[in-house]
Design an enzyme around this catalytic site. Sequence first.
Site, PDB file in Angstrom:
ATOM      1  N   ARG A 172     100.500 -25.839  91.324  1.00 19.32           N
ATOM      2  CA  ARG A 172     101.250 -27.046  91.705  1.00 19.32           C
ATOM      3  C   ARG A 172     100.850 -27.548  93.098  1.00 19.32           C
ATOM      4  NH1 ARG A 172     106.267 -26.042  92.444  1.00 19.32           N
ATOM      5  NH2 ARG A 172     106.002 -23.793  92.435  1.00 19.32           N
ATOM      6  N   ASP A 192      92.715 -16.969  98.297  1.00 16.32           N
ATOM      7  CA  ASP A 192      91.784 -16.706  99.402  1.00 16.32           C
ATOM      8  C   ASP A 192      90.711 -17.793  99.480  1.00 16.32           C
ATOM      9  OD1 ASP A 192      93.135 -14.335  99.985  1.00 16.32           O
ATOM     10  OD2 ASP A 192      91.925 -13.202  98.553  1.00 16.32           O
ATOM     11  N   SER A 203      83.559 -15.997  92.243  1.00 16.77           N
ATOM     12  CA  SER A 203      84.063 -17.246  91.658  1.00 16.77           C
ATOM     13  C   SER A 203      84.067 -18.389  92.667  1.00 16.77           C
ATOM     14  CB  SER A 203      85.498 -17.037  91.146  1.00 16.77           C
ATOM     15  OG  SER A 203      86.414 -16.915  92.233  1.00 16.77           O
TER      16      SER A 203
HETATM   17  O1  RIB Z   1      93.736 -11.891  97.104  1.00 17.24           O
HETATM   18  C1  RIB Z   1      92.981 -11.120  96.200  1.00 17.24           C
HETATM   19  C2  RIB Z   1      92.571  -9.833  96.846  1.00 17.24           C
HETATM   20  O2  RIB Z   1      93.732  -9.064  97.117  1.00 17.24           O
HETATM   21  C3  RIB Z   1      91.700  -8.940  96.003  1.00 17.24           C
HETATM   22  O3  RIB Z   1      90.337  -9.215  96.168  1.00 17.24           O
HETATM   23  C4  RIB Z   1      92.112  -7.546  96.417  1.00 17.24           C
HETATM   24  O4  RIB Z   1      91.096  -6.828  97.048  1.00 17.24           O
HETATM   25  C5  RIB Z   1      93.332  -7.722  97.312  1.00 17.24           C
HETATM   26  O5  RIB Z   1      93.023  -7.600  98.637  1.00 17.24           O
END
Ligand code: RIB
Length: 301
Positions: A222, A250, A289
């Site tokens: 969202r 991330d 990815s």
């Molecule tokens: O945000 C994903 C990540 O959280 C993964 O790659 C894992 O290692 C944890 O740190």
Amino acid sequence: MTSITVVGSINADLFVLVERHPLPGETLLGRDGGISAGGKGANQAVAAANLGATVRMVGAVGTDAYAAPATEFLSAAGVDMSDVATVEGSTGLAVITVSESGENTIVVVGGANTAVDGDFVASRREAVESAGIVLLQGEIPASGFSAAVRLATGRVVVNLAPVIEVERADLLAADPLVANEHEAGLILAQLGVADVPASEEAMASALTELGFASVVLTRGARGAVVAEGDQLTPIPTPSVDAVDSTGAGDAFVGALVHRLAEGDTLVAAARYAARVGAFSATRRGAQGSYPSSTDALPDVD
Ligand code: RIB
């Protein structure tokens, strides 16, 4: 170009693909599995570097066989690894199940990341002091987090995932604080807010009222909300067929910091970051990815 130093975790992700997540006490057969590079710090570093940012990593891996797969993408993306130490013991490890709907569960064992404490970060002082942007998460000890904030002379961006107890003044240095709804609730509680507001907009406002210069509250599929002062801006996200959300948050943070380093406003950076996060969710795994600067990103409808 503004340089970015990430002080954070480096993990090996042990993943299994399952039809659905197991219940407590249940054994399931997985469809596939393997080892890939992860860790919130490393993921965000790779996401930014893939898009063209100049990135230094401050962190640690162990002396085991997982150190190599954990750092493969960092090296390939051109992240400066001279402040990554090898410490006796295990590399950080994440055990991840990914369901058919693309949702994941993650359990992290800190391993070498627990060595990234106050003394360790102080020993890498130059990498932190010289950075235009210092990017932090919650997968290193609180003393390492605090040391990085206090040594930073540039902008401090914090994605406190997972939410750990850190000094109030150090946390308030974040500009922006990036958090999802769950994390935002925990951070508000940590900062002494007894009644955590229900809506994401109200949470973002409550955080800026506590003293954060800016907040990006992420909402997965969202989009996000950017709060600056009393100004709230909704950020849309493209709708995509998600296969794996591991590391998509991330990707968002890495892309956000990359665009901030390029001089974007926070709102413009967040709009771009939402497209990078959506791209990541259409592919399996975390770092594998992430798009490069030449990949076509999905557009908002
Ligand atoms: O945000 C994903 C990540 O959280 C993964 O790659 C894992 O290692 C944890 O740190």
